[in-house]
Write a protein that holds these residues in place. Structure first.
Motif, short mmCIF file in Angstrom:
data_model
loop_
_atom_site.label_atom_id
_atom_site.label_comp_id
_atom_site.label_asym_id
_atom_site.label_seq_id
_atom_site.Cartn_x
_atom_site.Cartn_y
_atom_site.Cartn_z
N VAL A 179 0.84 -1.18 0.00
CA VAL A 179 0.00 0.00 0.00
C VAL A 179 0.88 1.24 0.00
N ALA A 180 0.45 2.23 -0.76
CA ALA A 180 1.13 3.52 -0.73
C ALA A 180 0.72 4.30 0.50
N ARG A 181 -0.57 4.22 0.85
CA ARG A 181 -1.09 4.95 2.00
C ARG A 181 -2.43 4.34 2.38
N MET A 182 -2.64 4.19 3.69
CA MET A 182 -3.94 3.79 4.24
C MET A 182 -4.49 4.98 5.02
N TYR A 183 -5.66 5.44 4.64
CA TYR A 183 -6.32 6.54 5.35
C TYR A 183 -7.46 5.97 6.18
N GLY A 184 -7.47 6.28 7.45
CA GLY A 184 -8.57 5.91 8.32
C GLY A 184 -9.40 7.13 8.63
N ILE A 185 -10.67 7.12 8.24
CA ILE A 185 -11.54 8.28 8.43
C ILE A 185 -12.56 7.94 9.51
N ASP A 186 -12.58 8.73 10.58
CA ASP A 186 -13.55 8.50 11.66
C ASP A 186 -14.06 9.82 12.20
N LEU A 187 -15.31 9.78 12.66
CA LEU A 187 -16.01 10.98 13.13
C LEU A 187 -15.54 11.43 14.51
N VAL A 188 -15.14 10.49 15.36
CA VAL A 188 -14.92 10.77 16.79
C VAL A 188 -13.46 11.12 17.04
N PRO A 189 -13.17 12.33 17.51
CA PRO A 189 -11.77 12.71 17.74
C PRO A 189 -11.03 11.77 18.67
N GLU A 190 -11.70 11.29 19.72
CA GLU A 190 -11.03 10.38 20.66
C GLU A 190 -10.62 9.08 19.98
N HIS A 191 -11.45 8.58 19.07
CA HIS A 191 -11.09 7.37 18.34
C HIS A 191 -9.85 7.60 17.48
N CYS A 192 -9.82 8.74 16.80
CA CYS A 192 -8.66 9.05 15.95
C CYS A 192 -7.40 9.17 16.79
N ALA A 193 -7.51 9.78 17.98
CA ALA A 193 -6.34 9.95 18.83
C ALA A 193 -5.81 8.61 19.33
N VAL A 194 -6.71 7.72 19.75
CA VAL A 194 -6.29 6.39 20.20
C VAL A 194 -5.66 5.62 19.03
N SER A 195 -6.30 5.69 17.87
CA SER A 195 -5.76 4.99 16.70
C SER A 195 -4.35 5.48 16.40
N ARG A 196 -4.16 6.79 16.47
CA ARG A 196 -2.83 7.32 16.15
C ARG A 196 -1.79 6.86 17.17
N ARG A 197 -2.17 6.79 18.44
CA ARG A 197 -1.22 6.33 19.46
C ARG A 197 -0.79 4.89 19.18
N ILE A 198 -1.75 4.05 18.76
CA ILE A 198 -1.41 2.67 18.43
C ILE A 198 -0.52 2.63 17.18
N THR A 199 -0.87 3.43 16.17
CA THR A 199 -0.08 3.48 14.95
C THR A 199 1.36 3.88 15.25
N VAL A 200 1.53 4.88 16.09
CA VAL A 200 2.88 5.34 16.45
C VAL A 200 3.61 4.27 17.24
N ALA A 201 2.90 3.61 18.18
CA ALA A 201 3.53 2.57 18.99
C ALA A 201 4.04 1.42 18.13
N GLN A 202 3.35 1.16 17.01
CA GLN A 202 3.77 0.10 16.10
C GLN A 202 4.81 0.56 15.09
#
Length: 301
Positions: free
Chosen positions: A108-131
């Motif tokens: 994949v060149a890029r995976m975009y995750g689109i979500d309405l809830v800011p808290e969900h996006c923040a948690v997702s980003r923390r997991i993405t960074v941790a990995q």
């Protein structure tokens, strides 16, 4: 990175409703760093399949993601793809699909995750960074108004999130806008489709509240796809597969109850159990139609 988009977060009430429901179901995931160690200890894995937990990817879990990735690679066997997921939540399916598509093809060149809830996006980003990932970008925006240009994506996926969209027709129109001509839409419809004239039971609604889980009659969904500009629409009936899958997932929750409760908490585990059990009963009764949908953005759209 997380891309917040002022003015594109959509209905504040729906944002709060979705946040409240998922917070009650997965409170431990908001404290990801502490939860991660427990999940790794339980699963013995620190990759996406282990870390993404037991129900972080909806009713169908990783098996549903495998259906999606298989269809995507069948359509684009050797391509490096740009993919967007609408309703990506905590990003479990997003990261799983990124790895699956890389393992099965050119990547994949890029995976975009689109979500309405800011808290969900923040948690997702923390997991993405941790990995240590560089292939995933979280976008906090309404799925009907995504800040990406027309034709930006090769593939749009929706892994079980269709019932969380109050205006599914508008979401499908936005998916068509985001796709390049000939681009592919793949959606797992887990608890979002009904036969004409039927509704889910009261027992189902106790753990799938109607302000969080919106259902659509199957003929209406097919019409929405056509009106959005999709062609080559194919629906695969997953009822038999889904009944067996949810039985297996319930068995895991039962056999490893103590370990799962230690990760997520006693009350959330009971809610997960009832969520899976009532969905399975709806499949058996024919009140919900678990489905796998694919469609192409018409080349002349």
């Amino acid at each position: 990175m997380v891309i917040p988009v002022p003015g594109r977060q959509g209905d504040p009430e729906q944002t709060w409703v979705q946040h409240r429901y998922h917070r009650e179901l997965f409170p431990a995931l908001h404290d990801w760093e502490r939860t991660e160690a427990s999940i790794v200890e339980f699963t013995g894995e620190n990759g996406p399949k282990g870390l993404l937990g037991l129900d972080q990817m909806g009713h169908f879990g990783p098996q549903g993601c495998d259906l999606v990735s298989g269809l995507v690679r069948e359509a684009f066997p050797d391509a490096v793809l740009t993919v967007g997921e609408l309703g990506s939540g905590f990003g479990g399916a997003l990261r799983y699909l990124a790895d699956a598509l890389t393992a099965d093809g050119a990547g994949v060149a890029r995976m975009y995750g689109i979500d309405l809830v800011p808290e969900h996006c923040a948690v997702s980003r923390r997991i993405t960074v941790a990995q240590g990932r560089s292939d995933v970008t979280e976008i906090c925006a309404d799925a009907t108004d995504v800040p990406l240009p027309d034709g930006a994506l090769d593939v749009v996926v929706v892994t079980g999130s269709m019932p969380h969209f109050p205006r599914p027709g508008a979401v499908l129109r936005e998916a068509a806008r985001l796709l390049r001509p000939g681009g592919l839409l793949v959606a797992t419809e887990e608890v979002s489709l009904t036969p004409p004239g039927r509704q889910p039971s009261a027992a189902f609604r106790e753990v799938h509240p109607p302000d969080v889980f919106h259902v659509t009659p199957l003929p209406d969904r097919l019409r929405q796809l056509r009106e959005a500009g999709f062609a080559d629409v194919v629906r695969e009936d997953l009822a038999e597969w889904a009944v067996a899958l949810l039985a297996d997932r319930l068995k895991v929750v039962r056999l490893f109850h103590g370990s799962v409760a230690g990760i997520y908490g006693e009350e959330p585990v009971e809610l997960i159990r009832r969520t899976l059990a009532t969905a399975r009963e709806e499949y058996l009764a024919g009140r919900l139609l678990p489905s796998l949908l694919t469609a192409r953005r018409a080349k002349d759209a």
